[in-house]
Motif scaffolding. Sequence first.
Motif, PDB file in Angstrom:
ATOM      1  N   UNK A  54       0.839  -1.194   0.000  1.00 30.77           N
ATOM      2  CA  UNK A  54       0.000   0.000   0.000  1.00 30.77           C
ATOM      3  C   UNK A  54       0.872   1.240   0.000  1.00 30.77           C
ATOM      4  N   UNK A  55       0.286   2.353  -0.390  1.00 32.39           N
ATOM      5  CA  UNK A  55       1.013   3.618  -0.308  1.00 32.39           C
ATOM      6  C   UNK A  55       0.032   4.763  -0.161  1.00 32.39           C
ATOM      7  N   UNK A  56       0.530   5.829   0.398  1.00 34.42           N
ATOM      8  CA  UNK A  56      -0.255   7.055   0.503  1.00 34.42           C
ATOM      9  C   UNK A  56       0.699   8.208   0.216  1.00 34.42           C
ATOM     10  N   UNK A  57       0.382   8.973  -0.829  1.00 40.70           N
ATOM     11  CA  UNK A  57       1.287  10.018  -1.303  1.00 40.70           C
ATOM     12  C   UNK A  57       0.584  11.366  -1.248  1.00 40.70           C
ATOM     13  N   UNK A  58       1.263  12.359  -0.700  1.00 37.54           N
ATOM     14  CA  UNK A  58       0.710  13.717  -0.650  1.00 37.54           C
ATOM     15  C   UNK A  58       1.035  14.440  -1.951  1.00 37.54           C
ATOM     16  N   UNK A  59       0.013  14.988  -2.597  1.00 39.32           N
ATOM     17  CA  UNK A  59       0.224  15.772  -3.810  1.00 39.32           C
ATOM     18  C   UNK A  59       0.132  17.253  -3.472  1.00 39.32           C
ATOM     19  N   UNK A  60       1.251  17.934  -3.646  1.00 38.79           N
ATOM     20  CA  UNK A  60       1.310  19.358  -3.310  1.00 38.79           C
ATOM     21  C   UNK A  60       0.317  20.126  -4.176  1.00 38.79           C
ATOM     22  N   UNK A  61       0.220  19.718  -5.449  1.00 36.74           N
ATOM     23  CA  UNK A  61      -0.605  20.457  -6.408  1.00 36.74           C
ATOM     24  C   UNK A  61      -2.066  20.529  -5.967  1.00 36.74           C
ATOM     25  N   UNK A  62      -2.594  19.430  -5.422  1.00 36.48           N
ATOM     26  CA  UNK A  62      -4.011  19.411  -5.051  1.00 36.48           C
ATOM     27  C   UNK A  62      -4.222  19.473  -3.537  1.00 36.48           C
ATOM     28  N   UNK A  63      -3.119  19.545  -2.765  1.00 31.32           N
ATOM     29  CA  UNK A  63      -3.185  19.534  -1.308  1.00 31.32           C
ATOM     30  C   UNK A  63      -4.026  18.351  -0.821  1.00 31.32           C
ATOM     31  N   UNK A  64      -3.790  17.182  -1.403  1.00 32.19           N
ATOM     32  CA  UNK A  64      -4.560  16.004  -1.012  1.00 32.19           C
ATOM     33  C   UNK A  64      -3.695  14.749  -1.125  1.00 32.19           C
ATOM     34  N   UNK A  65      -4.189  13.679  -0.505  1.00 35.77           N
ATOM     35  CA  UNK A  65      -3.470  12.409  -0.546  1.00 35.77           C
ATOM     36  C   UNK A  65      -4.041  11.491  -1.610  1.00 35.77           C
ATOM     37  N   UNK A  66      -3.147  10.759  -2.271  1.00 37.42           N
ATOM     38  CA  UNK A  66      -3.570   9.673  -3.145  1.00 37.42           C
ATOM     39  C   UNK A  66      -3.206   8.370  -2.447  1.00 37.42           C
ATOM     40  N   UNK A  67      -4.147   7.445  -2.381  1.00 36.25           N
ATOM     41  CA  UNK A  67      -3.924   6.186  -1.667  1.00 36.25           C
ATOM     42  C   UNK A  67      -4.036   5.010  -2.619  1.00 36.25           C
ATOM     43  N   UNK A  68      -3.152   4.048  -2.478  1.00 37.15           N
ATOM     44  CA  UNK A  68      -3.238   2.797  -3.232  1.00 37.15           C
ATOM     45  C   UNK A  68      -3.266   1.653  -2.230  1.00 37.15           C
ATOM     46  N   UNK A  69      -4.173   0.704  -2.429  1.00 40.68           N
ATOM     47  CA  UNK A  69      -4.241  -0.438  -1.509  1.00 40.68           C
ATOM     48  C   UNK A  69      -3.473  -1.633  -2.076  1.00 40.68           C
ATOM     49  N   UNK A  70      -3.618  -2.781  -1.439  1.00 40.45           N
ATOM     50  CA  UNK A  70      -2.800  -3.943  -1.819  1.00 40.45           C
ATOM     51  C   UNK A  70      -3.123  -4.470  -3.222  1.00 40.45           C
ATOM     52  N   UNK A  71      -4.326  -4.169  -3.738  1.00 45.06           N
ATOM     53  CA  UNK A  71      -4.645  -4.616  -5.096  1.00 45.06           C
ATOM     54  C   UNK A  71      -3.740  -3.925  -6.115  1.00 45.06           C
ATOM     55  N   UNK A  72      -3.367  -2.692  -5.804  1.00 48.40           N
ATOM     56  CA  UNK A  72      -2.460  -1.939  -6.687  1.00 48.40           C
ATOM     57  C   UNK A  72      -1.118  -2.673  -6.802  1.00 48.40           C
TER      58      UNK A  72
END
Length: 362
Positions: free
Chosen positions: A122-140
């Motif tokens: 899994x991963x969770x990445x902060x995007x400065x451009x949108x001031x939001x997090x993108x999350x990927x779960x184990x299926x990714x």
Amino acid sequence: NASLLGILQHPDGTVLKQLQPPPRGPREQEFYNKVYDSDCCDSILLELREYLPKYFGVWSPPTAPNDTYLKLEDVTRKFNKPCIMDVKIGQKSYDPYASAEKIQQQVSKYPLMEEIGFLVLGMRVYHVSSDSYETQNQHYGRSLTKETVKDGISKFFHSGYCLRKDVVAASIQKVEKILEWFEGQTQLNFYASSLLFVYEGSCQATTVRLSDVTLAEKRRVPKGLLSGGDVLEYNNNIHVINSTENGKIEASVGKGLSKFYALHKKACSKRHHSQLSLKVENSEQDNVWKTSTCITQEHLNGNVLPQLEKVFYHMPAETKESANVEVRMIDFAHVFPSNTKDEGYIYGLKNLITVLQNILDN
């Protein structure tokens, strides 16, 4: 199912990981007790501590004394916008004592484990451009093949504006240290264990004084630490942690908790950091340039660029590279005594380093 077991953030800067049912939970507890034994004088284990979260023993809620939690350092605590990735390492995610059924189940989850040697959980990445997090779960992670694994992992290092090569470089150095430890030990083998990667996703302004060319990062107060009695809300994976005045904790653990070791802290400051513009402020003594992590040349005002080049040219190399990155080993429910090197784990680490190096080189 391990993915249903909650990780709770305690206001004191630790996390609470619920002990899994036997034999896994007791085995993980025994591993931490062995490594962190105050009488330990084994240099291999003493060095291993550097690559683990700190361990503070076990804890049980007064209301449920039979529920046991491991009390561990919250590796994400010092970050403002922590970007988190959990990567399972090794060629086998089943241990030597697994039943045929368990082996079949583990192999079918990710048949490429043997060949690739790691799996993104899994991963969770902060995007400065949108001031939001993108999350990927184990299926990714399970959808990644030999051909796509490089791009799949590089997603973790992308801020929405640019690839954080500083973070990739720092990550490689940290993983190489862990690999060195594995090359020098023949007493433990690790199965279904993970590496946790954490880096700072927010654009923390780096203050550069042009006069004496010093670099000082602005330090931020850790977010999400509230006084007793306040409710700490994190995200939808964690319901609520209510710290009562006598220091006890009542935790309601949601059923759908992701297996993340620790989850991002909810944004306390909604201030939007502009990643590309260069801000010039007048301070009493001097002009202070605030530059962000990745500035693209075309966004720079022509007369600022020479100044900036002068600064970065004189800066020591390690300052340019040093990104604030943590890489820690976690998840030890399947660690066994051994008398050989852990070849499966070593294979996974080497392959991961190769992928990270490819991300850096392109």
